[in-house]
Design a protein around this motif. Structure first.
Motif, short mmCIF file in Angstrom:
data_model
loop_
_atom_site.label_atom_id
_atom_site.label_comp_id
_atom_site.label_asym_id
_atom_site.label_seq_id
_atom_site.Cartn_x
_atom_site.Cartn_y
_atom_site.Cartn_z
N LEU A 170 39.83 -26.92 -21.36
CA LEU A 170 39.30 -25.76 -20.84
C LEU A 170 40.49 -25.11 -20.69
O LEU A 170 41.50 -23.90 -20.85
N ALA A 171 41.67 -25.26 -19.82
CA ALA A 171 42.49 -25.46 -19.12
C ALA A 171 43.84 -25.73 -20.28
O ALA A 171 44.78 -24.92 -19.71
N GLU A 172 44.14 -26.20 -20.79
CA GLU A 172 45.11 -26.11 -21.68
C GLU A 172 45.43 -24.59 -22.42
O GLU A 172 46.42 -24.79 -23.29
N ASP A 173 44.02 -24.89 -23.53
CA ASP A 173 43.53 -23.71 -23.80
C ASP A 173 43.81 -22.24 -22.82
O ASP A 173 44.58 -21.24 -23.80
N LEU A 174 43.08 -22.09 -21.37
CA LEU A 174 44.20 -20.81 -20.57
C LEU A 174 45.34 -21.13 -21.12
O LEU A 174 46.21 -19.87 -20.82
N ALA A 175 46.16 -21.79 -20.60
CA ALA A 175 47.80 -22.44 -20.11
C ALA A 175 48.67 -21.77 -21.89
O ALA A 175 49.48 -20.68 -21.11
N GLN A 176 47.46 -22.16 -22.58
CA GLN A 176 48.35 -21.36 -23.78
C GLN A 176 47.76 -19.96 -23.98
O GLN A 176 49.36 -18.97 -24.25
N GLU A 177 46.85 -19.33 -23.23
CA GLU A 177 46.30 -18.48 -23.60
C GLU A 177 47.67 -17.29 -22.23
O GLU A 177 48.43 -16.16 -22.68
N ALA A 178 48.24 -18.07 -21.80
CA ALA A 178 48.77 -17.44 -20.65
C ALA A 178 50.13 -17.52 -20.96
O ALA A 178 50.87 -16.18 -21.00
N LEU A 179 50.84 -17.88 -21.54
CA LEU A 179 51.78 -18.33 -22.27
C LEU A 179 51.78 -17.14 -23.06
O LEU A 179 52.79 -16.44 -23.29
N ALA A 180 50.75 -17.10 -24.14
CA ALA A 180 50.83 -16.20 -25.70
C ALA A 180 50.95 -14.52 -24.86
O ALA A 180 52.24 -14.05 -24.77
N GLU A 181 50.21 -14.08 -23.27
CA GLU A 181 50.39 -12.85 -22.63
C GLU A 181 51.91 -12.80 -22.02
O GLU A 181 52.47 -11.76 -22.07
N ALA A 182 51.98 -13.34 -21.78
CA ALA A 182 54.03 -13.62 -21.07
C ALA A 182 54.54 -13.66 -22.08
O ALA A 182 55.43 -12.93 -22.03
N LEU A 183 54.48 -14.04 -23.73
CA LEU A 183 55.85 -13.73 -24.80
C LEU A 183 55.63 -12.33 -24.64
O LEU A 183 56.47 -12.00 -25.15
N VAL A 184 54.44 -11.45 -24.70
CA VAL A 184 54.55 -9.49 -24.95
C VAL A 184 54.74 -9.42 -23.60
O VAL A 184 55.81 -8.32 -23.69
N SER A 185 53.97 -9.31 -22.58
CA SER A 185 54.36 -8.79 -21.43
C SER A 185 55.90 -8.64 -20.99
O SER A 185 56.20 -7.22 -20.38
N TRP A 186 56.55 -9.83 -21.12
CA TRP A 186 57.39 -10.56 -20.46
C TRP A 186 58.87 -9.65 -21.11
O TRP A 186 59.98 -8.80 -20.42
N ALA A 187 58.72 -8.46 -22.42
CA ALA A 187 59.62 -8.51 -23.45
C ALA A 187 59.47 -7.00 -22.91
O ALA A 187 60.56 -6.76 -23.08
N VAL A 188 58.71 -7.10 -21.93
CA VAL A 188 58.04 -5.75 -21.88
C VAL A 188 58.74 -5.38 -20.27
O VAL A 188 59.47 -3.95 -19.96
N ASP A 189 57.90 -5.79 -19.22
CA ASP A 189 58.43 -5.69 -18.35
C ASP A 189 59.36 -6.15 -17.43
O ASP A 189 59.50 -5.72 -15.90
N GLY A 190 59.85 -7.27 -18.62
CA GLY A 190 61.04 -8.45 -17.27
C GLY A 190 60.35 -9.45 -16.90
O GLY A 190 59.02 -9.82 -16.56
#
Length: 402
Positions: free
Chosen positions: A19-39
């Motif tokens: 589960l931890a590995e899946d959660l880390a990948q989900e967090a990175l996927a969210e970062a790829l979207v969020s950081w492109a907008v919010d920095g």
């Protein structure tokens, strides 16, 4: 760069490795979207950990797991709670990455699976890089990693550094993983960069943690090997990122502090009085290079003896090849060439560029120009590293020149 720490922290937080590995990948996927907008946030690792933790809450909620663990996770999620992020303290003695390594090296896994899984999850190496380290096909490595994850989940292995009486059982695998990560950092098997110092530095950091946790002679031997090898890093590449051979390196650039640390660790390994292990013997070889003022003044006789001892303790074709090079430096290129040709006749390191590259170098020193060109062409065709291929191209150009 922070993936191992993030996965380790989330594994300790949830108690579930997969589960931890899946959660880390989900967090990175969210970062790829969020950081492109919010920095990019001021603390990107903390941001990823927070998102991963929230995704863990969502996961337990979806499973309708309203038990004590769910209640504890929900309470810790409250921003105003002091010390809510203490679980993620990177400098804690129960280092999350080290705990992750011991989980990956659990005895329920085969030796090959332990190393492959840890290199993938902790070291961040790709399946292709691990396959090259093992000299096996990529699908074989991918299958090992998949089976290892399923075995860990089925065996319900807890995420924790084992007690002292259990550590010895897993320490050998952990040391081998740290060594392979360092080796990949020292000589990158793929990519445009000849060295990956970030990987090598992470391996050294893990070795220092291991010395605190398990102060065994061979742990000190491994740390000594890493320090003495890393001491030469500043002189191993030129400004264009191309490799510089040992005989051409500016030894004034070598890290003297790392040499002192390495020699101190080696002395500590020897002080136990049990004789040096495989890592200690390699560290002794590295020490011979570190203290020599030049290649010509290196104690090659001693290096030959150390490689012979290492070959008996931990035999491998790569050690035999290094022994042949040391013999060539000690007794002349003809003596080394005879050993290399014997390895080729046995089929050692078939498909690797290392044997023909070494043979080409020895033939060059013997003045056998045409044979040297043929050997170096064979090495060039099978070499996976662009910087190494460029170095072989330069050697070929020099031989072909009038």
């Amino acid at each position: 760069m922070e993936s191992a720490r993030i996965v380790g922290a989330l594994a300790r937080y949830t108690g579930d490795f997969g589960l931890a590995e899946d959660l880390a990948q989900e967090a990175l996927a969210e970062a790829l979207v969020s950081w492109a907008v919010d920095g990019v946030p001021a603390q990107p690792t903390g941001w990823l950990l927070t998102v991963g933790r929230r995704r863990a809450i969502d996961s337990f909620r979806r499973r309708a797991a309203r038990d004590e663990r769910y209640a504890l996770l929900a309470r810790d999620l409250e921003e105003e709670l002091p010390g809510a992020d203490a679980l993620f303290a990177p400098d804690a003695i129960d280092d999350d990455v080290l705990a992750l390594m011991f989980v990956s090296c659990h005895p329920v896994l085969s030796r090959e699976a332990r190393i492959a899984l840890t290199l993938r999850v902790v070291g961040g190496l790709t399946s292709e890089e691990i396959a090259r380290a093992f000299l096996v096909p990529v699908p074989t490595i991918q299958a090992r990693i998949t089976r290892a994850k399923k075995t860990i989940a089925a065996a319900r292995i807890p995420f924790a550094i084992p007690e002292p009486d259990e550590r010895a059982e897993r320490l050998g695998s952990v040391l081998q993983v740290v060594y392979l990560v360092f080796s990949e950092g020292s000589f990158a098997s793929t990519g445009q960069t000849w060295m990956r110092t970030d990987l090598a530095d992470e391996a050294r950091r893990l070795a220092r943690v291991l010395v605190r946790l398990a102060p065994e002679p061979e742990v000190f031997g491994l740390l000594a090997l890493m320090e003495l090898t890393a001491a030469r890093f500043p002189a191993r590449m030129d400004a264009r990122g191309e490799p510089i051979l040992l005989e051409d390196q500016d030894r004034g650039l070598w890290d003297q502090a790392a040499i002192l640390r390495g020699r101190a660790a080696l002395a500590h390994a020897a002080s136990a009085g049990r004789g040096l292990g495989a890592y200690g013997l390699q560290a002794s070889i590295a020490e011979c290079h570190a203290v020599a003022p030049s290649v010509a003044d290196t104690d090659w006789k001693r290096i030959v003896l150390l490689y012979e001892a290492l070959g008996r303790l931990a035999p491998s074709p790569v050690i035999e090849l290094n022994h042949a090079v040391a013999v060539a430096m000690s007794d002349g290129p003809a003596a080394g060439l005879a050993l290399v040709d014997a390895m080729i006749a046995r089929g050692d390191l078939a498909g690797s560029y290392l044997l023909p590259a070494t043979r080409g170098e020895l033939l060059t020193r013997l003045g056998r120009r045409d044979a040297a060109i043929a050997a170096l062409e064979e090495a060039h065709a099978s070499c996976p590293s662009p910087p190494e291929r460029a170095a072989l191209s330069r050697k070929l150009a020099a031989l072909r020149a009038p």
